[in-house]
Design a protein around this motif. Sequence first.
Motif, PDB file in Angstrom:
ATOM      1  N   TYR A  54      40.533  45.032  49.406  1.00 44.85           N
ATOM      2  CA  TYR A  54      39.617  45.329  48.301  1.00 44.85           C
ATOM      3  C   TYR A  54      38.259  45.701  48.891  1.00 44.85           C
ATOM      4  O   TYR A  54      37.758  45.044  49.818  1.00 44.85           O
ATOM      5  CB  TYR A  54      39.465  44.117  47.387  1.00 44.85           C
ATOM      6  CG  TYR A  54      38.488  44.334  46.257  1.00 44.85           C
ATOM      7  CD1 TYR A  54      38.899  44.929  45.068  1.00 44.85           C
ATOM      8  CD2 TYR A  54      37.153  43.979  46.381  1.00 44.85           C
ATOM      9  CE1 TYR A  54      38.005  45.154  44.030  1.00 44.85           C
ATOM     10  CE2 TYR A  54      36.251  44.191  45.351  1.00 44.85           C
ATOM     11  CZ  TYR A  54      36.674  44.778  44.172  1.00 44.85           C
ATOM     12  OH  TYR A  54      35.790  44.997  43.156  1.00 44.85           O
ATOM     13  N   GLU A  98      36.643  49.869  43.959  1.00 41.50           N
ATOM     14  CA  GLU A  98      35.862  49.904  42.719  1.00 41.50           C
ATOM     15  C   GLU A  98      34.460  50.407  43.050  1.00 41.50           C
ATOM     16  O   GLU A  98      34.009  50.291  44.205  1.00 41.50           O
ATOM     17  CB  GLU A  98      35.814  48.517  42.076  1.00 41.50           C
ATOM     18  CG  GLU A  98      37.161  48.091  41.546  1.00 41.50           C
ATOM     19  CD  GLU A  98      37.059  46.985  40.502  1.00 41.50           C
ATOM     20  OE1 GLU A  98      37.062  47.309  39.303  1.00 41.50           O
ATOM     21  OE2 GLU A  98      37.016  45.804  40.899  1.00 41.50           O
ATOM     22  N   HIS A 121      29.631  40.949  34.122  1.00 39.53           N
ATOM     23  CA  HIS A 121      30.735  41.250  33.199  1.00 39.53           C
ATOM     24  C   HIS A 121      30.993  42.753  33.126  1.00 39.53           C
ATOM     25  O   HIS A 121      30.076  43.557  32.935  1.00 39.53           O
ATOM     26  CB  HIS A 121      30.411  40.718  31.805  1.00 39.53           C
ATOM     27  CG  HIS A 121      31.514  40.961  30.818  1.00 39.53           C
ATOM     28  ND1 HIS A 121      32.731  40.322  30.884  1.00 39.53           N
ATOM     29  CD2 HIS A 121      31.586  41.815  29.759  1.00 39.53           C
ATOM     30  CE1 HIS A 121      33.503  40.744  29.901  1.00 39.53           C
ATOM     31  NE2 HIS A 121      32.827  41.662  29.208  1.00 39.53           N
ATOM     32  N   THR A 175      33.533  45.025  37.555  1.00 40.97           N
ATOM     33  CA  THR A 175      34.655  45.155  38.497  1.00 40.97           C
ATOM     34  C   THR A 175      35.935  44.634  37.845  1.00 40.97           C
ATOM     35  O   THR A 175      36.433  43.555  38.181  1.00 40.97           O
ATOM     36  CB  THR A 175      34.363  44.378  39.798  1.00 40.97           C
ATOM     37  OG1 THR A 175      34.015  43.018  39.466  1.00 40.97           O
ATOM     38  CG2 THR A 175      33.241  45.011  40.585  1.00 40.97           C
ATOM     39  N   PRO A 176      36.517  45.392  36.929  1.00 44.35           N
ATOM     40  CA  PRO A 176      37.704  44.908  36.222  1.00 44.35           C
ATOM     41  C   PRO A 176      38.912  44.689  37.137  1.00 44.35           C
ATOM     42  O   PRO A 176      39.736  43.801  36.881  1.00 44.35           O
ATOM     43  CB  PRO A 176      37.979  46.007  35.192  1.00 44.35           C
ATOM     44  CG  PRO A 176      37.268  47.219  35.711  1.00 44.35           C
ATOM     45  CD  PRO A 176      36.067  46.707  36.428  1.00 44.35           C
ATOM     46  N   LEU A 177      39.052  45.479  38.195  1.00 48.24           N
ATOM     47  CA  LEU A 177      40.183  45.296  39.099  1.00 48.24           C
ATOM     48  C   LEU A 177      40.067  43.969  39.850  1.00 48.24           C
ATOM     49  O   LEU A 177      41.063  43.255  40.026  1.00 48.24           O
ATOM     50  CB  LEU A 177      40.268  46.460  40.087  1.00 48.24           C
ATOM     51  CG  LEU A 177      40.510  47.844  39.473  1.00 48.24           C
ATOM     52  CD1 LEU A 177      40.545  48.912  40.565  1.00 48.24           C
ATOM     53  CD2 LEU A 177      41.802  47.864  38.670  1.00 48.24           C
ATOM     54  N   ARG A 221      38.466  41.386  38.741  1.00 50.39           N
ATOM     55  CA  ARG A 221      38.669  40.351  37.729  1.00 50.39           C
ATOM     56  C   ARG A 221      40.158  40.055  37.545  1.00 50.39           C
ATOM     57  O   ARG A 221      40.572  38.889  37.447  1.00 50.39           O
ATOM     58  CB  ARG A 221      38.058  40.803  36.403  1.00 50.39           C
ATOM     59  CG  ARG A 221      38.152  39.781  35.287  1.00 50.39           C
ATOM     60  CD  ARG A 221      37.377  38.540  35.619  1.00 50.39           C
ATOM     61  NE  ARG A 221      37.415  37.571  34.531  1.00 50.39           N
ATOM     62  CZ  ARG A 221      37.081  36.302  34.652  1.00 50.39           C
ATOM     63  NH1 ARG A 221      36.673  35.841  35.837  1.00 50.39           N
ATOM     64  NH2 ARG A 221      37.121  35.491  33.626  1.00 50.39           N
ATOM     65  N   ALA A 222      40.980  41.105  37.549  1.00 51.48           N
ATOM     66  CA  ALA A 222      42.427  40.912  37.402  1.00 51.48           C
ATOM     67  C   ALA A 222      43.008  40.171  38.609  1.00 51.48           C
ATOM     68  O   ALA A 222      43.893  39.323  38.458  1.00 51.48           O
ATOM     69  CB  ALA A 222      43.115  42.264  37.238  1.00 51.48           C
ATOM     70  N   LEU A 223      42.496  40.448  39.805  1.00 49.23           N
ATOM     71  CA  LEU A 223      42.960  39.747  41.006  1.00 49.23           C
ATOM     72  C   LEU A 223      42.600  38.268  40.938  1.00 49.23           C
ATOM     73  O   LEU A 223      43.392  37.400  41.307  1.00 49.23           O
ATOM     74  CB  LEU A 223      42.337  40.379  42.258  1.00 49.23           C
ATOM     75  CG  LEU A 223      42.766  41.816  42.581  1.00 49.23           C
ATOM     76  CD1 LEU A 223      41.892  42.381  43.699  1.00 49.23           C
ATOM     77  CD2 LEU A 223      44.229  41.860  42.973  1.00 49.23           C
ATOM     78  N   ARG A 274      42.195  36.470  38.281  1.00 48.47           N
ATOM     79  CA  ARG A 274      42.981  35.795  37.243  1.00 48.47           C
ATOM     80  C   ARG A 274      44.408  35.501  37.685  1.00 48.47           C
ATOM     81  O   ARG A 274      45.072  34.645  37.107  1.00 48.47           O
ATOM     82  CB  ARG A 274      42.994  36.660  35.977  1.00 48.47           C
ATOM     83  CG  ARG A 274      41.680  36.627  35.216  1.00 48.47           C
ATOM     84  CD  ARG A 274      41.722  37.558  34.023  1.00 48.47           C
ATOM     85  NE  ARG A 274      40.550  37.390  33.173  1.00 48.47           N
ATOM     86  CZ  ARG A 274      40.247  38.198  32.158  1.00 48.47           C
ATOM     87  NH1 ARG A 274      41.044  39.235  31.885  1.00 48.47           N
ATOM     88  NH2 ARG A 274      39.173  37.987  31.435  1.00 48.47           N
ATOM     89  N   ASP A 275      44.900  36.201  38.689  1.00 48.39           N
ATOM     90  CA  ASP A 275      46.256  35.964  39.189  1.00 48.39           C
ATOM     91  C   ASP A 275      46.240  34.730  40.093  1.00 48.39           C
ATOM     92  O   ASP A 275      45.632  34.751  41.165  1.00 48.39           O
ATOM     93  CB  ASP A 275      46.730  37.189  39.976  1.00 48.39           C
ATOM     94  CG  ASP A 275      48.169  37.047  40.461  1.00 48.39           C
ATOM     95  OD1 ASP A 275      48.723  35.926  40.408  1.00 48.39           O
ATOM     96  OD2 ASP A 275      48.746  38.059  40.896  1.00 48.39           O
ATOM     97  N   THR A 285      46.795  34.860  43.988  1.00 49.15           N
ATOM     98  CA  THR A 285      45.905  35.589  44.877  1.00 49.15           C
ATOM     99  C   THR A 285      45.106  34.647  45.762  1.00 49.15           C
ATOM    100  O   THR A 285      44.460  33.713  45.283  1.00 49.15           O
ATOM    101  CB  THR A 285      44.930  36.470  44.074  1.00 49.15           C
ATOM    102  OG1 THR A 285      45.673  37.368  43.257  1.00 49.15           O
ATOM    103  CG2 THR A 285      44.032  37.262  45.005  1.00 49.15           C
TER     104      THR A 285
END
Length: 384
Positions: A41, A71, A104, A107-109, A111-113, A115-116, A119
């Motif tokens: 990343y 990103e 907020h 960096t949505p990508l 954020r998804a990492l 939440r997993d 990771t």
Amino acid sequence: MAARIVIFVNGDFTAPESGSHIRFADQIACVARHFADVSVYSYREHDVAPWTEAAQQRFAAQFPGVTLILEPGGRPVRLAMRAKNLALMAMPHRARAIAAASRHGATPLLRALVRDPRTVFLVNFTDGLTELNGVPLERAIVDTIDIKFVRYAKLRGLSLFGAKALLRMRSELGLLSQVRGLIAISQAEAQAFRILLPTTETFYVPRYTAPDIAIDRDVPRTIDILFVGSLNRYNVEGLAGWLAENRAWLAPFKIAVAGKVCDAPELRALARDWPALALMGFVDELSGVYARAALVVSPVEGTGLNIKVMEALAHGKPVLASRHSLAALPPGAEACAFPITRDGVEAMLADPARRGAAEVAAAAYGRAMAQSGDLPALLGALQR
């Protein structure tokens, strides 16, 4: 292994212009051999090394099977980073909450990492923990590469007891006290971290992979003395000072300098009237340069392990170096790394048998580095 590993590197490192770039590549290749799901990343925008199309193509060629996630980053993320760094100086005990805070929508990508729950973040440099727009420290392992506040003080000539250095120490130790683990590049730094941060697991990893370098000893030696380095203050001051101070006895030797350090005005001034001093600039593939060199020098100070010294030894080159460069090496280098003195340089260049023995010892030492630290324990921690 089953964990999802996300490695954070800030900026393009695929053209290895510094020792840290070599370490990033070494690290990614190692992790990709042990884990099936590995991503890098990074922020597309970078002041010095942005991710151009050419850089992305180099990445794909160098790391097949590793996903590159980019990103924009940009001003919102940089402002958030500065706010975090200020907050950490004042409230290091709140490091976990500060590092997890994010701008907020920026960096949505990432954020998804986050939440997993599978990771695990492998972050390069302590600064990376605040450069990321929100990272859970309990799922982060950081490759420190050096002790940040010590490097900051040395570069600026500050006392370690001054307010500026102490504020940065508070910030750094606050972050590192909360991560899942940290990686030290030298034994001295590993011991320092273990004393200062007894509750944080520390892994000593001088290098991640054993070098796979074909050494051709039949190549004619057209370079007597070689220095390879990036454009940083330690390299410029150390090399330029050593050359100027010892010019009288160095004059008969063919000296080559490779890397971005060649852009330094101090070195360009020396080379103008020194015909035997060749500034090669940045070289994409250094194996051929190392093969033509009789020995490598490292007359530099600094912090941590000099990665270029490790690379020279891995290429089977004896190294003559400053006390700092020698002290940071893992044990076992006595037969291939020596103090940088006039007698030492002249004796090594004048005695092919002695140099040959040092070359054999250097290659063996370079291969042994990947087995000398805590790499198995680190891989286990990433999995857990």
